[in-house]
Design an enzyme around this catalytic site. Structure first.
Site, PDB file in Angstrom:
ATOM      1  CB  CYS A  88      -5.997  -1.619   5.998  1.00 32.05           C
ATOM      2  SG  CYS A  88      -4.527  -2.228   7.128  1.00 32.05           S
ATOM      3  N   GLY A  98       0.300  -1.180   0.118  1.00 34.23           N
ATOM      4  CA  GLY A  98       0.374  -0.101   0.234  1.00 34.23           C
ATOM      5  C   GLY A  98       0.861   1.442  -0.089  1.00 34.23           C
ATOM      6  CE  LYS A 138      -6.363  -6.787  -0.539  1.00 32.94           C
ATOM      7  NZ  LYS A 138      -5.223  -7.128  -0.268  1.00 32.94           N
ATOM      8  N   GLY A 194      -0.832 -14.994  -1.353  1.00 31.05           N
ATOM      9  CA  GLY A 194      -0.487 -13.214   0.355  1.00 31.05           C
ATOM     10  C   GLY A 194       0.847 -13.756   0.902  1.00 31.05           C
TER      11      GLY A 194
END
Lengths: 256, 303
Positions: free
Chosen positions: B131, B48, B166, B266
């Site tokens: 997030c 990010g 997302k 991930g």
């Protein structure tokens, strides 16, 4: 250059109840490794998927081996402790920066607390001049004989007084009037903080090897941070133990 | 035998294969470039990026869990300027697409970073409204359909790259947020971000993470992620990048069958630095062995 390899276990034996010594055949990785660096050891099971970062205790370039001395603290290290000679583990390394070694002869103070003692062995081998190792433990310290074998003078403090000085390692250094041109420490954060204070008071710039919960070990996840304020900079920043460390200058760490 | 076609189209951008990385698990690609050939990835999704540097949360930030892990990094990043100077030139050496994950605390901050990076040489934006580790922004936009639609709409006005949104799984009905993002103008969706989790150290009687709670990821969450990709694929007509516990090519095929066009690796990167390339190669092998010429033949085949 970091490498990911399968390493054969040449030795894996307990030194005390929960501290083990593992010797791995690592090939050319041994030549790359420096004192104060670490390797990631993988558990090989999906349930415990993160690698375990373990400091390098000794490097043998000729035999192409690394010795890791680790404590069983959870499922991953428990699994390592049950492995036997001839088995293989997946290893990534060498990782981290390692200690910054001074040039030429000198007088060196090394401080190891608990499971922070192992990296002092390789460091003691690589330093020239007088090496005093101050070892702190709750009781039953490890690697004392080995440290003497590699030429260091060993001073021991235990919390319960079972071996050596009764008290902590900083009290022992104060008591002995420890002297040196430089200082290298690895151990619990609270110890590193007091060692740093002691060193600065004695006009020595300390190098401290830090530990923090880690995921990747290669600087990608940004999990293992410590607060560092570099000399001459206005503000602190979160630096990564795995990549920017594990060794930092104690005076640049923001202790909290 | 004919050559199988691994390429996919995500919001108008063609990837050579469907495999990318989940933001925050691959750094900016440099860290993994020593282990894998980045040319073999469809895209690299970077950690990010905010308009200004963020310091992130206090440590400990990492806790392992059974079959997974928690993190509470809090989007620590050196800011858009650093990203443009250091990371983009590095990634551009490789034949792979660049997806940049955008973060902010407010609509204005999201727009600021989107505007800044619109001038940069990147291929896609991924808007991080999911997030769980930042107190303002992030997930607060991702759990309220009205706010999600608004932030997407505003960012779309300034973004000169296709916009992937997302999504967080920490909602009652993920299709509701997916529809909101779609009506805000999203060009694609990626899901899932981490599940909010917690671990307690029973000896210390304290949370393991300094932030108390953190994002739960890894193989353990895969069934939740597959289910959500399946639901969202049925609900909206947008390309989906599926993620959540993908460690192997078999996992990736599950997501594609559930309706994903792209797949992201991930947490598996931490357990196996070669995971991304292994997944890409495994998908190709699976296609050859099963005579699948194009992934569209199996995409979303589950009723």
């Amino acid at each position: 250059m970091k490498q990911m390899i399968w390493a054969e276990i040449l030795e894996n034996r307990p030194l005390t109840g929960d501290i083990f010594s593992m010797v791995l055949s690592v090939g050319p990785m041994a030549k790359e490794a420096k004192a104060g660096q670490f390797v990631n050891v993988y558990t090989g099971e999906g349930a415990h998927l993160l690698p375990r970062p373990i400091s390098i205790c000794e490097i043998d370039e000729e035999k192409e081996t690394l010795r890791l001395v680790y404590q069983v603290v959870g499922k991953g290290t428990e699994r390592f402790s049950q492995m036997t000679e001839g088995q293989e583990v997946q290893v990534l390394g060498p990782l981290g920066n390692g200690f910054f070694l001074p040039e030429g002869e000198g007088r060196h103070i090394l401080v190891g607390g608990g499971i922070g003692v192992p990296p002092m062995v390789e460091l003691a081998k690589r330093l020239q001049g007088q090496v005093d190792v101050y070892v702190g433990a709750r009781s039953n310290p490890v690697l004392l004989d080995r440290l003497e074998e590699v030429g260091a003078t060993v001073h021991v403090a235990t919390d319960d007084g079972s071996v050596g000085f009764h008290g902590n390692v900083v009290q022992l250094m104060e008591h002995d009037g420890a002297k040196g041109d430089d200082l290298f420490a690895c151990g619990p954060k609270i110890m590193l903080r007091f060692v740093t204070e002691w060193a600065l008071k004695n006009n020595i710039r300390p190098q401290v090897s830090m530990e923090e919960r880690m995921a990747c070990g290669i600087g990608a996840c940004v999990g293992c941070v410590v607060k560092i304020q570099k000399q001459g900079e206005q503000d602190w920043q979160h630096l990564k133990v795995c990549k920017d460390g594990p060794v930092f200058y104690g005076d640049e760490v923001i202790w909290e | 035998m004919r050559q199988v076609n691994l390429s996919v189209n995500i919001a108008g951008v063609t990837w050579k294969n469907p495999v990318t990385t989940a933001s925050g698990t691959f750094g900016s690609g440099k860290e993994f470039g020593e282990f894998v050939d980045l040319n073999k990835l469809g895209a690299v999704t970077v950690k990010g990026v905010a308009a200004e540097p963020w310091k992130g949360n206090n440590a400990p930030r990492i806790a392992e869990t059974y079959g997974g892990m928690l993190n509470s990094v809090g989007l620590q990043n050196p800011g858009a300027d650093y990203f443009m100077e250091e990371d983009i030139p590095f990634l551009r050496q490789f034949d792979t697409k660049i997806v940049v994950n955008l973060c902010g605390h407010t609509v204005e901050e999201y727009c600021a970073v989107a505007e800044k990076l619109s001038e940069a040489d990147v291929d896609l934006f991924e808007l991080n409204i999911s997030c769980p580790n930042v107190s303002a922004g992030g997930i607060t936009f991702g759990t309220d359909p009205k706010m999600a639609e608004r932030v997407v709409k505003e960012v779309k006005k300034v973004a000169k790259k296709p916009l992937i949104v997302k999504l967080t799984p920490n909602v009652t009905d993920i299709t509701e947020i997916a529809r909101a993002a779609a009506s805000g103008g999203a060009d694609g969706l990626s899901l899932i971000n981490t599940l909010l989790g917690m671990r307690i150290d029973i000896k210390k009687r304290k949370p393991v993470l300094a932030n108390k709670v953190g994002g739960f990821s890894g193989p353990a969450i895969k069934p939740v992620a597959v289910r959500m990709v399946y639901q969202v694929a049925k609900a909206v007509d947008l390309p989906i990048i599926g993620m959540g516990g993908i460690s192997t090519w078999e996992d990736a095929i599950e997501f594609i069958m559930a309706g994903a066009t792209g797949v992201a690796v991930g947490t598996a990167n931490f357990a196996n630095p070669f995971a991304t390339v292994e997944v890409a190669e495994g998908i190709e092998r699976f296609m050859e062995e099963n005579n699948i010429m194009d992934l569209s033949e199996i995409r979303g085949i589950i009723d």
